[in-house]
Design an enzyme around this catalytic site. Structure first.
Site, short mmCIF file in Angstrom:
data_model
loop_
_atom_site.label_atom_id
_atom_site.label_comp_id
_atom_site.label_asym_id
_atom_site.label_seq_id
_atom_site.Cartn_x
_atom_site.Cartn_y
_atom_site.Cartn_z
N GLY A 71 0.80 -1.22 0.00
CA GLY A 71 0.00 0.00 0.00
C GLY A 71 0.83 1.27 0.00
CB THR A 72 3.84 2.27 1.92
OG1 THR A 72 3.21 1.95 3.18
CG2 THR A 72 4.70 3.50 2.07
CD GLN A 175 -7.22 -1.10 6.51
OE1 GLN A 175 -7.95 -2.09 6.64
NE2 GLN A 175 -6.00 -1.06 7.04
N GLY A 196 -1.69 -6.54 -0.34
CA GLY A 196 -1.95 -7.97 -0.15
C GLY A 196 -2.24 -8.35 1.29
CG HIS A 197 -0.10 -6.61 4.82
ND1 HIS A 197 -0.24 -6.21 6.12
CD2 HIS A 197 0.26 -5.50 4.14
CE1 HIS A 197 0.03 -4.92 6.22
NE2 HIS A 197 0.34 -4.46 5.02
CB THR A 233 13.47 -9.23 -10.37
OG1 THR A 233 14.56 -8.98 -11.25
CG2 THR A 233 13.02 -10.68 -10.50
CB CYS A 324 2.69 2.99 11.29
SG CYS A 324 1.23 3.04 10.28
N1 PLP Z 1 -3.20 2.80 3.36
C1 PLP Z 1 -4.00 2.38 4.34
C2 PLP Z 1 -5.39 2.93 4.45
C3 PLP Z 1 -3.53 1.45 5.28
O1 PLP Z 1 -4.33 1.04 6.26
C4 PLP Z 1 -2.21 0.96 5.15
C5 PLP Z 1 -1.65 0.04 6.15
O2 PLP Z 1 -2.00 0.08 7.31
C6 PLP Z 1 -1.42 1.42 4.09
C7 PLP Z 1 -1.96 2.35 3.20
C8 PLP Z 1 -0.03 0.94 3.88
O3 PLP Z 1 -0.04 -0.36 3.33
P1 PLP Z 1 1.24 -1.31 3.43
O4 PLP Z 1 1.33 -1.76 4.84
O5 PLP Z 1 0.94 -2.43 2.48
O6 PLP Z 1 2.41 -0.50 2.99
#
Ligand code: PLP
Length: 394
Positions: A71-72, A175, A196-197, A233, A324
């Site tokens: 996601g990040t 989410q 994915g997670h 890759t 986080c």
């Molecule tokens: N965006 C949202 C709304 C999230 O809840 C999160 C993770 O908590 C992220 C982005 C970041 O995703 P990732 O942990 O896969 O980098």
């Protein structure tokens, strides 16, 4: 000791089917998906099958799916891939830090950023988004579902506003994916992030939907992987796992009489109802549409961190908000943006369910929490004085 995990917005356990799908790609199917020989063709085919599964989850073409590390990266790629010197971006005050800190970075580099506030329910008003548009607005990035409250934003309305103004629209759907059906054309977005997670796939794999024709500058420079939008890759086992998780998510919505999202909502609603029966509690996000797995509740007179630790000692995993920032003393930026006083934001707990959770898990939580709240309030020097004050001032 029995352990129950109700922190699925932080991460979800990998489903057994996902693990099984991934396993061969750590062993016999080890090829580099860019190699032209047998080994490469095998993994290339697996990557493309996963791409088709993700596109089915999002309602887009396979060629519009870019695999990322999560996601990040998806959020960063959407923002930095589009924004250029002199551009303006519109976002909200309740975004994940992957978006907020990217916007902060843009601003430090001379970019222009507008943060749209939310109301007491945690909702962005699309009219505010429309009003914030300037001649140099390039991008609107507003999340689909909030990670702390589960509140779902009016993304389709925002998508319409963006399209009318000819502005790119990105939504962080990390989410929302797997919890509510997603269709990029109904939303009208140009970019959409998933991870994915958060959908019972592996950590370190995600995808960014990029509408055909979107001019996205890559952030990583290297080979021409992912149609030159993301060099490096491919993480084949991760991508295969993400694809399988996407497939299972779609199947969960398709089981007419046994829909995964409805099952989750029923369990969440029972948990929520009974927790709200406790004196001096309330729902954060009350009155707003929410994803089916999340409830965020304040328990006046307690310290959220103390509650998380005390429940963990009894085998129940919950959270005070974004993973986080746990450990940070600052109250949640999401809850304070919704107008909660800092003490009430600190007294809030997020419960988030996953596909693996059962009714027994909810019963386990309900057997622990009311008593724990009473105990923590007994220990609190500010209870019950603070709670009386809190109740009248909202
Ligand atoms: N965006 C949202 C709304 C999230 O809840 C999160 C993770 O908590 C992220 C982005 C970041 O995703 P990732 O942990 O896969 O980098």
């Amino acid at each position: 000791m029995r352990r129950v995990y109700l922190d699925n917005n932080a991460t979800t356990p990998v489903l057994p089917e996902v693990l099984e799908a991934m396993r061969p790609y750590f062993g016999e199917h080890f090829g580099n998906a860019s190699s032209i020989h047998h080994h490469g063709q095998e993994t290339r085919a697996a990557v493309e099958r996963a791409r088709a599964s993700v596109s089915a989850l999002l309602g887009c073409r396979a060629s519009e799916v870019v695999f990322t590390s999560g996601g990040t990266e998806g959020d960063n790629l959407a923002i930095f891939g589009l924004m250029r010197d002199g551009d303006h971006v519109i976002t909200s005050t309740i975004e994940h830090h992957a978006v907020l800190n990217s916007c902060k970075r843009l601003a430090a580099q001379g970019g222009e950023v507008t943060y749209i506030p939310v109301d007491g329910r945690g909702l962005v008003d699309p009219a505010d988004v429309k009003r914030a548009i300037r001649p140099n607005t390039k991008l609107i990035t507003i999340m689909f579902a909030n990670n702390e409250t589960g509140v779902v934003q009016p993304v389709a309305e925002i998508g319409k506003i963006a399209a009318e103004a000819d502005i790119y629209f990105h939504t962080d759907a990390v989410q929302a994916a797997g919890k509510t059906p997603i269709d990029v054309n109904e939303i009208g977005c140009d970019l959409l992030t998933i991870s994915g997670h958060k959908i019972h796939g592996p950590q370190g794999a995600g995808a960014l939907y990029v509408r055909k024709g979107t001019q996205l500058e890559p952030m990583l420079h290297g080979g021409s992987h992912e149609r030159s939008r993301r060099a490096g890759t491919e993480n084949v086992p991760g991508i295969v796992g993400l694809g399988k998780a996407a497939e299972l998510a779609v199947a969960g919505f398709e089981r007419e009489d046994d829909r995964a999202d409805q099952k989750m909502a029923a369990a969440r609603d029972q948990l929520e109802r009974e927790l709200l029966d406790i004196e001096a509690t309330g729902l954060n996000g009350e009155g707003a549409p929410r994803v089916p797995n999340t409830t965020n509740i304040f328990f006046d007179g307690i310290e959220g961190e103390a509650m998380v630790i005390a429940l963990d000692l009894k085998g129940l995993a919950v959270s005070t908000g974004a993973a986080c920032s746990s450990g940070a003393i600052e109250p949640s930026h999401v809850l304070t943006a919704m107008g909660l006083r800092p003490d009430r934001a600190r007294a809030s707990i997020r419960f988030s369910l996953g596909k693996q959770n059962t009714e027994e898990d909810v019963d386990f939580a309900l057997a622990l929490i009311p008593e724990m709240v009473t105990r923590l309030r007994e220990l609190s020097p500010v209870w019950p004085k603070l709670s009386k004050k809190s109740v009248v001032s909202t």
